[in-house]
Scaffold this motif. Sequence first.
Motif, PDB file in Angstrom:
ATOM      1  N   PRO A 109      14.067 -14.834   8.803  1.00  0.00           N
ATOM      2  CA  PRO A 109      13.199 -14.426   7.702  1.00  0.00           C
ATOM      3  C   PRO A 109      12.653 -13.006   7.864  1.00  0.00           C
ATOM      4  O   PRO A 109      12.450 -12.298   6.882  1.00  0.00           O
ATOM      5  N   LEU A 110      12.420 -12.597   9.118  1.00  0.00           N
ATOM      6  CA  LEU A 110      11.918 -11.247   9.360  1.00  0.00           C
ATOM      7  C   LEU A 110      12.984 -10.215   9.010  1.00  0.00           C
ATOM      8  O   LEU A 110      12.690  -9.144   8.457  1.00  0.00           O
ATOM      9  N   LYS A 111      14.227 -10.547   9.308  1.00  0.00           N
ATOM     10  CA  LYS A 111      15.332  -9.659   8.953  1.00  0.00           C
ATOM     11  C   LYS A 111      15.419  -9.497   7.436  1.00  0.00           C
ATOM     12  O   LYS A 111      15.590  -8.382   6.918  1.00  0.00           O
ATOM     13  N   ALA A 112      15.265 -10.605   6.707  1.00  0.00           N
ATOM     14  CA  ALA A 112      15.315 -10.546   5.246  1.00  0.00           C
ATOM     15  C   ALA A 112      14.157  -9.719   4.695  1.00  0.00           C
ATOM     16  O   ALA A 112      14.327  -8.949   3.733  1.00  0.00           O
ATOM     17  N   LEU A 113      12.975  -9.864   5.302  1.00  0.00           N
ATOM     18  CA  LEU A 113      11.822  -9.088   4.850  1.00  0.00           C
ATOM     19  C   LEU A 113      12.038  -7.606   5.112  1.00  0.00           C
ATOM     20  O   LEU A 113      11.691  -6.756   4.277  1.00  0.00           O
ATOM     21  N   ARG A 114      12.607  -7.283   6.273  1.00  0.00           N
ATOM     22  CA  ARG A 114      12.892  -5.873   6.581  1.00  0.00           C
ATOM     23  C   ARG A 114      13.813  -5.273   5.525  1.00  0.00           C
ATOM     24  O   ARG A 114      13.575  -4.162   5.022  1.00  0.00           O
ATOM     25  N   GLU A 115      14.880  -5.992   5.185  1.00  0.00           N
ATOM     26  CA  GLU A 115      15.828  -5.481   4.191  1.00  0.00           C
ATOM     27  C   GLU A 115      15.149  -5.274   2.847  1.00  0.00           C
ATOM     28  O   GLU A 115      15.392  -4.281   2.151  1.00  0.00           O
ATOM     29  N   SER A 116      14.265  -6.202   2.480  1.00  0.00           N
ATOM     30  CA  SER A 116      13.553  -6.090   1.206  1.00  0.00           C
ATOM     31  C   SER A 116      12.672  -4.856   1.184  1.00  0.00           C
ATOM     32  O   SER A 116      12.663  -4.088   0.206  1.00  0.00           O
ATOM     33  N   ILE A 117      11.924  -4.629   2.265  1.00  0.00           N
ATOM     34  CA  ILE A 117      11.029  -3.479   2.320  1.00  0.00           C
ATOM     35  C   ILE A 117      11.808  -2.173   2.395  1.00  0.00           C
ATOM     36  O   ILE A 117      11.441  -1.162   1.769  1.00  0.00           O
ATOM     37  N   GLU A 118      12.930  -2.173   3.134  1.00  0.00           N
ATOM     38  CA  GLU A 118      13.766  -0.971   3.201  1.00  0.00           C
ATOM     39  C   GLU A 118      14.329  -0.609   1.828  1.00  0.00           C
ATOM     40  O   GLU A 118      14.569   0.565   1.533  1.00  0.00           O
ATOM     41  N   ASN A 119      14.523  -1.616   0.977  1.00  0.00           N
ATOM     42  CA  ASN A 119      15.013  -1.385  -0.384  1.00  0.00           C
ATOM     43  C   ASN A 119      13.911  -0.926  -1.335  1.00  0.00           C
ATOM     44  O   ASN A 119      14.159  -0.717  -2.527  1.00  0.00           O
ATOM     45  N   GLY A 120      12.677  -0.814  -0.806  1.00  0.00           N
ATOM     46  CA  GLY A 120      11.572  -0.357  -1.635  1.00  0.00           C
ATOM     47  C   GLY A 120      10.793  -1.463  -2.312  1.00  0.00           C
ATOM     48  O   GLY A 120       9.907  -1.195  -3.134  1.00  0.00           O
TER      49      GLY A 120
ATOM     50  N   ALA B  39       0.818  -1.218   0.000  1.00  0.00           N
ATOM     51  CA  ALA B  39       0.000   0.000   0.000  1.00  0.00           C
ATOM     52  C   ALA B  39       0.848   1.263   0.000  1.00  0.00           C
ATOM     53  O   ALA B  39       0.309   2.374   0.027  1.00  0.00           O
ATOM     54  N   GLY B  40       2.173   1.113   0.004  1.00  0.00           N
ATOM     55  CA  GLY B  40       3.056   2.269   0.017  1.00  0.00           C
ATOM     56  C   GLY B  40       3.323   2.818   1.399  1.00  0.00           C
ATOM     57  O   GLY B  40       3.921   3.897   1.536  1.00  0.00           O
ATOM     58  N   ASN B  41       2.892   2.090   2.427  1.00  0.00           N
ATOM     59  CA  ASN B  41       3.096   2.536   3.812  1.00  0.00           C
ATOM     60  C   ASN B  41       4.372   1.907   4.376  1.00  0.00           C
ATOM     61  O   ASN B  41       4.327   1.009   5.225  1.00  0.00           O
ATOM     62  N   LYS B  42       5.496   2.367   3.906  1.00  0.00           N
ATOM     63  CA  LYS B  42       6.769   1.745   4.257  1.00  0.00           C
ATOM     64  C   LYS B  42       7.017   1.748   5.758  1.00  0.00           C
ATOM     65  O   LYS B  42       7.436   0.729   6.331  1.00  0.00           O
ATOM     66  N   GLN B  43       6.771   2.871   6.417  1.00  0.00           N
ATOM     67  CA  GLN B  43       7.049   2.951   7.852  1.00  0.00           C
ATOM     68  C   GLN B  43       6.131   2.034   8.644  1.00  0.00           C
ATOM     69  O   GLN B  43       6.552   1.390   9.605  1.00  0.00           O
ATOM     70  N   LYS B  44       4.857   1.938   8.243  1.00  0.00           N
ATOM     71  CA  LYS B  44       3.944   1.035   8.932  1.00  0.00           C
ATOM     72  C   LYS B  44       4.378  -0.423   8.740  1.00  0.00           C
ATOM     73  O   LYS B  44       4.226  -1.241   9.645  1.00  0.00           O
ATOM     74  N   ALA B  45       4.907  -0.727   7.562  1.00  0.00           N
ATOM     75  CA  ALA B  45       5.415  -2.077   7.325  1.00  0.00           C
ATOM     76  C   ALA B  45       6.564  -2.382   8.262  1.00  0.00           C
ATOM     77  O   ALA B  45       6.630  -3.472   8.865  1.00  0.00           O
ATOM     78  N   LEU B  46       7.476  -1.421   8.419  1.00  0.00           N
ATOM     79  CA  LEU B  46       8.621  -1.625   9.313  1.00  0.00           C
ATOM     80  C   LEU B  46       8.172  -1.675  10.772  1.00  0.00           C
ATOM     81  O   LEU B  46       8.761  -2.399  11.586  1.00  0.00           O
ATOM     82  N   ASP B  47       7.122  -0.929  11.095  1.00  0.00           N
ATOM     83  CA  ASP B  47       6.585  -0.978  12.463  1.00  0.00           C
ATOM     84  C   ASP B  47       6.043  -2.378  12.770  1.00  0.00           C
ATOM     85  O   ASP B  47       6.216  -2.889  13.880  1.00  0.00           O
ATOM     86  N   ALA B  48       5.364  -2.979  11.788  1.00  0.00           N
ATOM     87  CA  ALA B  48       4.848  -4.337  11.994  1.00  0.00           C
ATOM     88  C   ALA B  48       5.998  -5.304  12.245  1.00  0.00           C
ATOM     89  O   ALA B  48       5.923  -6.173  13.121  1.00  0.00           O
ATOM     90  N   ILE B  49       7.065  -5.151  11.476  1.00  0.00           N
ATOM     91  CA  ILE B  49       8.233  -6.010  11.661  1.00  0.00           C
ATOM     92  C   ILE B  49       8.839  -5.812  13.047  1.00  0.00           C
ATOM     93  O   ILE B  49       9.283  -6.770  13.696  1.00  0.00           O
ATOM     94  N   SER B  50       8.823  -4.576  13.530  1.00  0.00           N
ATOM     95  CA  SER B  50       9.365  -4.299  14.870  1.00  0.00           C
ATOM     96  C   SER B  50       8.574  -5.021  15.950  1.00  0.00           C
ATOM     97  O   SER B  50       9.141  -5.449  16.965  1.00  0.00           O
ATOM     98  N   VAL B  51       7.253  -5.159  15.751  1.00  0.00           N
ATOM     99  CA  VAL B  51       6.447  -5.920  16.708  1.00  0.00           C
ATOM    100  C   VAL B  51       6.935  -7.366  16.754  1.00  0.00           C
ATOM    101  O   VAL B  51       7.092  -7.954  17.831  1.00  0.00           O
ATOM    102  N   GLY B  52       7.205  -7.935  15.586  1.00  0.00           N
ATOM    103  CA  GLY B  52       7.727  -9.296  15.553  1.00  0.00           C
ATOM    104  C   GLY B  52       9.086  -9.400  16.202  1.00  0.00           C
ATOM    105  O   GLY B  52       9.357 -10.343  16.954  1.00  0.00           O
TER     106      GLY B  52
END
Length: 610
Positions: free
Chosen positions: A261-272, A239-252
């Motif tokens: 796997p969560l670390k890999a997902l974070r890196e992917s989302i941080e890369n856009g 949805a283009g909500n990059k910070q909210k995506a990273l916030d969800a990962i922080s909960v995990g």
Amino acid sequence: MRHKFNLFLLSGAALAMALSLAGAPRAATPEGKPKDETVTFEPAKVQSFAGAFLAARTADVDHDYPTAITLYRKALEFDAANLEIRERLMISLFLNGDFDEGLAEAEALKDDEAVERITTIVRGLDAIRDGRYDEAKKLLAYDGSNDLDKLTHSLISAWADVGAGREKQALQSVRSMDGPEWFKVFTEYQLGMMALVAGDAGTAREHLTAAITNQDAVATAPDTFMRGVMALARLEAAAGNKQKALDAISVGDEMISNYAPLKALRESIENGDKPAQQVSDATEGAASVLFSIGAALNRQGAEDMVSLYLQVSHALDPESADTLILLGGIAEKLEKPERAIGYYEQVPAGSPMRRISELQLGLALAGSDQIEEAREHLKELIAADPSDIRSYLAYGSVLSDAKDYAEMASNYDKAVEVIGPVPKQGDWTIFFQRGIAYERLKKWEQAEPNFKKALELNPEQPQVLNYLGYSWVDMNRNLEEGLDMIRRAVELRPDDGYIVDSLGWAYYRMGRLEEAVTELERAVQLRAGDATINDHLGDAYWRVGRKLEAVYQWNRALVSEGEDVNREQIKEKIEKGLPPLDPDATTAKNGAAEPEMPAPPPATEPDKKS
């Protein structure tokens, strides 16, 4: 008893794989199923029903499903109408990953009440896989009283509605489901995924948020919890909500730290990137139901039942990396290393979990005595990503088994540098393992601060309490504090024979012999086949005058498992007994000056807080 500590690559209670694996890597078969161990039995030589049946049951009990399948079919040549044989053949086929062949047997057994629970589910799932959604609904209708069956049938039935385009009906049926409170651990995630497949991002966000803020989910179904975290993060990223995506990962991250796997997902989302969702249709949704329930049930003694759930889930969603990882872990528990490696090698190259499978490969090499290859493989993984703490844990495990404590200490020194000045609670394992390395190098001044740091990060960790407490008692230091630590470890792990042995042996070293006997007798009951514990109880019996029983325990020690006992010394004790106590001994209370504590025996069950 100070003993090794099994480490986890992943932090979830079900998805986590213990860092111990035996066997060499093998390629998958052309059909994509892992090769199993070489079958030495020759079914063609069986010439009777009884011989085929008994041999099949032996193979079945040994989890050698290919052999069991061949022999059950052989038995059916003698008695084609035997229902029990057909039931076991069907189950063995599913456990071996032969879904379509098992399905054919399920169709033939659909009126057999003894296996109705299995045949109904697999036939319903096959209908969903083929797009026969209304047929699936009829098959999956359930009016029984078993909560687990009700949950399973209802969720899969709802996915049939999703497949048929009846998304609102699916959501309503799950929301209105009657059942215990723990249903929500599973239903909130499933509701979120159903809404996502239906294209309703708002409803999906609502239910996935509820799924990852449910505190019970972390303890009850950690794998489903992490799936929910990653699904919500992917939703927000899409949805283009990059910070909210990273916030969800922080909960995990906060609930289960160091989840690769969560670390890999974070890196992917941080890369856009906008990673695709794991569940994209009704078939994958139905597979996710079986995965979630199977993963939550995954514990010692439940391997067959869990494997059944996961194998069927795998048949519907063969690309699911976490299902493959769990199947590999179960194969490890069942001591089927080649089968486990086959599952790990099927993890897709682009999966966030691929690195986990590579780490397992390194451990597999070590387990098959290819130590140098294992070391090189794991060092390459560390070099490729020096920030991945699991790499150091895996490499350290290999070094510990090889008793290369100097390299083990150096490895964990590097890991501590990576962690930095503010370690997290989950980093206690690094400090604990570094403490063990330095203790084995007889550098106590460097070992002790690491044990204390591990306890600072995780004050109620029984393995650390046991190790530090016993070390103090063994060195005649901080006796009461050390004894209190061991007692607390026993309170936390009352069924751990090794830790109970620590308490008994500490009493023995302190001269409290009657208390030593009491605890060591309990330790032997818990770990009857351990040579060191039998040896300890023999010593305690001798000191309290129970000399016949002492000799009996020493003889048991000679024939029990345990490579770290001094068998020549035990033979000498059987022949001559223990020498009289030295009145000038420096042991606490001049009680029982004895040989130094042996090296660690095999580990107990891995700790779930890892």
